[in-house]
Motif scaffolding. Sequence first.
Motif, PDB file in Angstrom:
ATOM      1  N   THR A   1      36.025  43.903  40.424  1.00  0.00           N
ATOM      2  CA  THR A   1      36.307  43.167  41.657  1.00  0.00           C
ATOM      3  C   THR A   1      35.478  43.720  42.816  1.00  0.00           C
ATOM      4  O   THR A   1      34.987  42.962  43.664  1.00  0.00           O
ATOM      5  CB  THR A   1      37.806  43.207  42.033  1.00  0.00           C
ATOM      6  N   LYS A   2      35.312  45.031  42.847  1.00  0.00           N
ATOM      7  CA  LYS A   2      34.538  45.660  43.917  1.00  0.00           C
ATOM      8  C   LYS A   2      33.049  45.368  43.767  1.00  0.00           C
ATOM      9  O   LYS A   2      32.343  45.139  44.764  1.00  0.00           O
ATOM     10  CB  LYS A   2      34.818  47.161  43.929  1.00  0.00           C
ATOM     11  N   TYR A   3      32.580  45.363  42.530  1.00  0.00           N
ATOM     12  CA  TYR A   3      31.166  45.076  42.276  1.00  0.00           C
ATOM     13  C   TYR A   3      30.826  43.660  42.735  1.00  0.00           C
ATOM     14  O   TYR A   3      29.804  43.436  43.399  1.00  0.00           O
ATOM     15  CB  TYR A   3      30.872  45.248  40.790  1.00  0.00           C
ATOM     16  N   CYS A   4      31.672  42.713  42.401  1.00  0.00           N
ATOM     17  CA  CYS A   4      31.438  41.334  42.826  1.00  0.00           C
ATOM     18  C   CYS A   4      31.595  41.182  44.336  1.00  0.00           C
ATOM     19  O   CYS A   4      30.837  40.441  44.975  1.00  0.00           O
ATOM     20  CB  CYS A   4      32.384  40.387  42.092  1.00  0.00           C
ATOM     21  N   SER A   5      32.553  41.874  44.906  1.00  0.00           N
ATOM     22  CA  SER A   5      32.758  41.808  46.348  1.00  0.00           C
ATOM     23  C   SER A   5      31.537  42.306  47.114  1.00  0.00           C
ATOM     24  O   SER A   5      31.155  41.718  48.132  1.00  0.00           O
ATOM     25  CB  SER A   5      33.987  42.628  46.751  1.00  0.00           C
ATOM     26  N   TRP A   6      30.911  43.354  46.629  1.00  0.00           N
ATOM     27  CA  TRP A   6      29.745  43.882  47.332  1.00  0.00           C
ATOM     28  C   TRP A   6      28.546  42.959  47.222  1.00  0.00           C
ATOM     29  O   TRP A   6      27.657  42.988  48.072  1.00  0.00           O
ATOM     30  CB  TRP A   6      29.423  45.286  46.858  1.00  0.00           C
ATOM     31  N   HIS A   7      28.522  42.115  46.206  1.00  0.00           N
ATOM     32  CA  HIS A   7      27.474  41.100  46.110  1.00  0.00           C
ATOM     33  C   HIS A   7      27.791  39.882  46.983  1.00  0.00           C
ATOM     34  O   HIS A   7      26.904  39.280  47.572  1.00  0.00           O
ATOM     35  CB  HIS A   7      27.290  40.649  44.658  1.00  0.00           C
ATOM     36  N   ASP A   8      29.079  39.516  47.052  1.00  0.00           N
ATOM     37  CA  ASP A   8      29.491  38.329  47.805  1.00  0.00           C
ATOM     38  C   ASP A   8      30.878  38.569  48.405  1.00  0.00           C
ATOM     39  O   ASP A   8      31.889  38.125  47.869  1.00  0.00           O
ATOM     40  CB  ASP A   8      29.503  37.104  46.891  1.00  0.00           C
ATOM     41  N   PRO A   9      30.927  39.282  49.540  1.00  0.00           N
ATOM     42  CA  PRO A   9      32.221  39.675  50.121  1.00  0.00           C
ATOM     43  C   PRO A   9      33.058  38.513  50.622  1.00  0.00           C
ATOM     44  O   PRO A   9      34.271  38.647  50.780  1.00  0.00           O
ATOM     45  CB  PRO A   9      31.828  40.604  51.276  1.00  0.00           C
ATOM     46  N   GLU A  10      32.454  37.363  50.860  1.00  0.00           N
ATOM     47  CA  GLU A  10      33.200  36.209  51.348  1.00  0.00           C
ATOM     48  C   GLU A  10      34.002  35.536  50.242  1.00  0.00           C
ATOM     49  O   GLU A  10      34.993  34.854  50.513  1.00  0.00           O
ATOM     50  CB  GLU A  10      32.239  35.184  51.965  1.00  0.00           C
ATOM     51  N   SER A  11      33.574  35.718  48.995  1.00  0.00           N
ATOM     52  CA  SER A  11      34.154  34.955  47.891  1.00  0.00           C
ATOM     53  C   SER A  11      35.041  35.758  46.958  1.00  0.00           C
ATOM     54  O   SER A  11      35.862  35.172  46.249  1.00  0.00           O
ATOM     55  CB  SER A  11      33.025  34.317  47.058  1.00  0.00           C
ATOM     56  N   TYR A  12      34.884  37.092  46.942  1.00  0.00           N
ATOM     57  CA  TYR A  12      35.569  37.901  45.934  1.00  0.00           C
ATOM     58  C   TYR A  12      36.443  38.983  46.574  1.00  0.00           C
ATOM     59  O   TYR A  12      35.929  40.036  46.966  1.00  0.00           O
ATOM     60  CB  TYR A  12      34.544  38.541  44.996  1.00  0.00           C
ATOM     61  N   PRO A  13      37.740  38.742  46.688  1.00  0.00           N
ATOM     62  CA  PRO A  13      38.640  39.792  47.189  1.00  0.00           C
ATOM     63  C   PRO A  13      38.737  40.946  46.195  1.00  0.00           C
ATOM     64  O   PRO A  13      38.566  40.757  44.982  1.00  0.00           O
ATOM     65  CB  PRO A  13      39.980  39.073  47.333  1.00  0.00           C
ATOM     66  N   ILE A  14      39.009  42.116  46.709  1.00  0.00           N
ATOM     67  CA  ILE A  14      39.089  43.337  45.902  1.00  0.00           C
ATOM     68  C   ILE A  14      40.526  43.590  45.464  1.00  0.00           C
ATOM     69  O   ILE A  14      41.454  43.477  46.265  1.00  0.00           O
ATOM     70  CB  ILE A  14      38.555  44.538  46.707  1.00  0.00           C
ATOM     71  N   TRP A  15      40.671  43.950  44.196  1.00  0.00           N
ATOM     72  CA  TRP A  15      41.964  44.410  43.702  1.00  0.00           C
ATOM     73  C   TRP A  15      41.873  45.910  43.444  1.00  0.00           C
ATOM     74  O   TRP A  15      40.871  46.414  42.931  1.00  0.00           O
ATOM     75  CB  TRP A  15      42.364  43.718  42.403  1.00  0.00           C
ATOM     76  N   GLY A  16      42.939  46.629  43.817  1.00  0.00           N
ATOM     77  CA  GLY A  16      43.040  48.055  43.545  1.00  0.00           C
ATOM     78  C   GLY A  16      44.494  48.461  43.652  1.00  0.00           C
ATOM     79  O   GLY A  16      45.364  47.637  43.969  1.00  0.00           O
ATOM     80  N   SER A  17      44.773  49.721  43.410  1.00  0.00           N
ATOM     81  CA  SER A  17      46.155  50.181  43.385  1.00  0.00           C
ATOM     82  C   SER A  17      46.847  50.001  44.735  1.00  0.00           C
ATOM     83  O   SER A  17      48.034  49.667  44.800  1.00  0.00           O
ATOM     84  CB  SER A  17      46.221  51.646  42.948  1.00  0.00           C
ATOM     85  N   ARG A  18      46.128  50.218  45.833  1.00  0.00           N
ATOM     86  CA  ARG A  18      46.737  50.062  47.160  1.00  0.00           C
ATOM     87  C   ARG A  18      47.018  48.595  47.471  1.00  0.00           C
ATOM     88  O   ARG A  18      48.044  48.267  48.074  1.00  0.00           O
ATOM     89  CB  ARG A  18      45.829  50.679  48.222  1.00  0.00           C
ATOM     90  N   VAL A  19      46.109  47.728  47.058  1.00  0.00           N
ATOM     91  CA  VAL A  19      46.347  46.294  47.231  1.00  0.00           C
ATOM     92  C   VAL A  19      47.559  45.868  46.413  1.00  0.00           C
ATOM     93  O   VAL A  19      48.402  45.085  46.868  1.00  0.00           O
ATOM     94  CB  VAL A  19      45.101  45.487  46.812  1.00  0.00           C
ATOM     95  N   ASP A  20      47.676  46.395  45.207  1.00  0.00           N
ATOM     96  CA  ASP A  20      48.804  46.079  44.338  1.00  0.00           C
ATOM     97  C   ASP A  20      50.132  46.502  44.984  1.00  0.00           C
ATOM     98  O   ASP A  20      51.104  45.751  44.962  1.00  0.00           O
ATOM     99  CB  ASP A  20      48.634  46.784  42.993  1.00  0.00           C
ATOM    100  N   VAL A  21      50.150  47.684  45.566  1.00  0.00           N
ATOM    101  CA  VAL A  21      51.350  48.167  46.252  1.00  0.00           C
ATOM    102  C   VAL A  21      51.723  47.220  47.390  1.00  0.00           C
ATOM    103  O   VAL A  21      52.886  46.832  47.548  1.00  0.00           O
ATOM    104  CB  VAL A  21      51.123  49.602  46.794  1.00  0.00           C
ATOM    105  N   TYR A  22      50.732  46.837  48.180  1.00  0.00           N
ATOM    106  CA  TYR A  22      51.004  45.966  49.324  1.00  0.00           C
ATOM    107  C   TYR A  22      51.556  44.615  48.858  1.00  0.00           C
ATOM    108  O   TYR A  22      52.548  44.114  49.410  1.00  0.00           O
ATOM    109  CB  TYR A  22      49.749  45.769  50.164  1.00  0.00           C
TER     110      TYR A  22
END
Length: 210
Positions: A125-146
Amino acid sequence: MANLDCSKLVTPTPERVEAARVQFNDAYAVSEKALRNLFDQHPSNSDLHHVFLKVVALNFLYSTRILLYSAKVRDVRDVADHIYSIHQDIDAALSGHAPKPEIVDRIANVHIQGKRDMSCFSFATKYCSWHDPESYPIWGSRVDVYLRCLQKQEGRGDDFRLKGNWNYSDFLAVMTRLKKRYGLDSISFKDIDKFLWLEGERLNNPGTQI
């Protein structure tokens, strides 16, 4: 997770997201600029050396926990080789400025003969986000908690719950609903992620100074 105190949840507003963006950018200015320059200079994934450099830098600076070397599970070279092997599909998906959720799942599923299968979904998710930040939200443990706390507070429907064997398409749908629900349509997924990251860290570790 059982002891997570969701009473401290702060819901997103455009003003809060903007404040989080400023806070995050101030705290991580050097690493963010370094990654931005790297991905801007090498937007294509058709050169293995460039792909490897992007994988190593992102893995280290965003703590995606892919091992530098391992004989048992996929490591950074395996991930780079995997991305390079499907680079035509990746570049086509990431150059259209419209999300192609299936490409995230393809990047995440690295199968190496003789090594234990282990997804690298957060990294993908982060790799795609860095290529196209407008289209690909990042998933991670902190996002999951929120999101878990947000679902608990909402107390109706399953708008923010990721159920069963979910994939990136499911996560993208959750994030799209979040943008609509809280009036964030004009704000990029990248900036919303900074808010979720900071607030998820506070929920996970009350009292933490970020």
